[in-house]
Design an enzyme around this catalytic site. Structure first.
Site, PDB file in Angstrom:
ATOM      1  N   LYS A 189     -39.561  25.760  -4.810  1.00 22.15           N
ATOM      2  CA  LYS A 189     -38.250  26.166  -5.162  1.00 22.15           C
ATOM      3  C   LYS A 189     -38.018  26.243  -6.628  1.00 22.15           C
ATOM      4  CE  LYS A 189     -33.246  24.777  -4.683  1.00 22.15           C
ATOM      5  NZ  LYS A 189     -32.329  23.839  -4.080  1.00 22.15           N
TER       6      LYS A 189
ATOM      7  N   LYS B 189     -39.863  21.346  -6.135  1.00 21.48           N
ATOM      8  CA  LYS B 189     -38.700  22.120  -6.792  1.00 21.48           C
ATOM      9  C   LYS B 189     -38.978  22.035  -8.461  1.00 21.48           C
ATOM     10  CE  LYS B 189     -33.619  22.265  -7.244  1.00 21.48           C
ATOM     11  NZ  LYS B 189     -32.289  21.605  -6.710  1.00 21.48           N
TER      12      LYS B 189
ATOM     13  N   ASP C 155     -32.608  17.306  -1.708  1.00 22.33           N
ATOM     14  CA  ASP C 155     -33.424  17.401  -3.173  1.00 22.33           C
ATOM     15  C   ASP C 155     -33.481  16.432  -4.140  1.00 22.33           C
ATOM     16  OD1 ASP C 155     -32.951  19.884  -2.038  1.00 22.33           O
ATOM     17  OD2 ASP C 155     -32.857  21.067  -3.850  1.00 22.33           O
TER      18      ASP C 155
END
Length: 262
Positions: free
Chosen positions: A203, A171, A108
């Site tokens: 996400k 995300k 991430d």
């Protein structure tokens, strides 16, 4: 809807959210005991989360803890270029390479959102491109930090840059700023994914603490992407407190086995 119907819906949502969760802890004081406790919490009577998301240096301890709990199927995610989203693409790539060597299944990486605010879109393209190359076949999620970008046009631009550079997921947030995941930002990101022409996941992360919170994002994704789109390969929640509410919601189905620990 009747009380029984409401309860059934809550149960369904809770089970679904559990399977889509990146159970997360990114506190400065986290250590091997932290990840051991996370692995124990992940072993619920109702299933397990999709991944644990932890600091890179704790990846080996987390893997060992999952093996101990017989939860080898749970993936390990970690963060890079975190939390500020620097512009040094080479440094971000080195962090990704090191994390993979430590056992990460998913990276991430924080998008350089402040550079985009300053009009420097090239920095984001470079960071994501080099992180993509470093991650190889591993899953790459790009954290847009939508609460700092704010402007819908900038959120979409950051998403489009990230997708063009090879992101597997968009995300929302690091969870380290004042404004994290919001339905408005999620809608822009999901519409950007819908329009991109290839498979990209979403996400929601930061401030999602209840099953009701989770339902907002699940409903939004179904509305934009369709009911069959949602699964661990395309949708995740990044959360720490959500698991407790999921377990509380599912508690009516029966107590956990004797000696079972969360």
């Amino acid at each position: 809807m009747t009380d029984t119907g409401t309860l059934q819906q809550q149960t369904t949502t809770a089970k679904r959210a559990l399977s889509l969760m990146d159970l997360t802890s990114l506190d400065a004081a986290d250590n091997t005991a932290t990840v051991s406790a996370m692995a124990e919490r992940a072993d619920t009577p109702f299933g397990s989360p999709a991944a644990l998301c932890i600091w890179p240096h704790l990846l080996p301890a987390a893997r060992a803890a999952l093996v101990k709990q017989n939860l080898k199927h749970i993936r390990l995610a970690t963060v890079t270029n975190f939390p500020h989203g620097g512009e040094n693409a080479a440094a971000a790539a080195r962090e990704a390479e090191a994390a993979i060597e430590q056992g990460a299944d998913e990276i991430d990486v924080v998008f350089p959102w402040s550079a985009l605010l300053d009009g420097n879109a090239a920095a984001g393209l470079s960071v994501v491109t080099q992180s993509r190359q470093a991650a190889g076949s591993k899953v790459l999620k790009v954290i847009l930090e939508t609460g700092m970008l704010r402007d819908p046009a900038l959120i979409r631009q950051a998403g489009e840059i990230s997708i063009a550079a090879g992101a597997d997921f968009l995300k929302t947030s690091t969870g380290k700023v004042d404004v994290n995941a919001t339905p408005d930002a999620a809608r822009i990101m999901l519409e950007t994914i819908r329009d991109c022409g290839r498979k990209v996941g979403f996400k929601a992360s930061g401030g999602i603490r209840t099953v009701a919170d989770a339902k907002l994002y699940l409903d939004l994704a179904e509305q934009i992407m369709g009911p069959d789109w949602i699964g661990p390969e395309t949708f995740r929640f990044g959360a720490s407190g959500l698991l407790a509410d999921i377990l509380a919601t599912l508690g009516h189905k029966g107590a956990p086995p004797a000696g079972h620990r969360y």
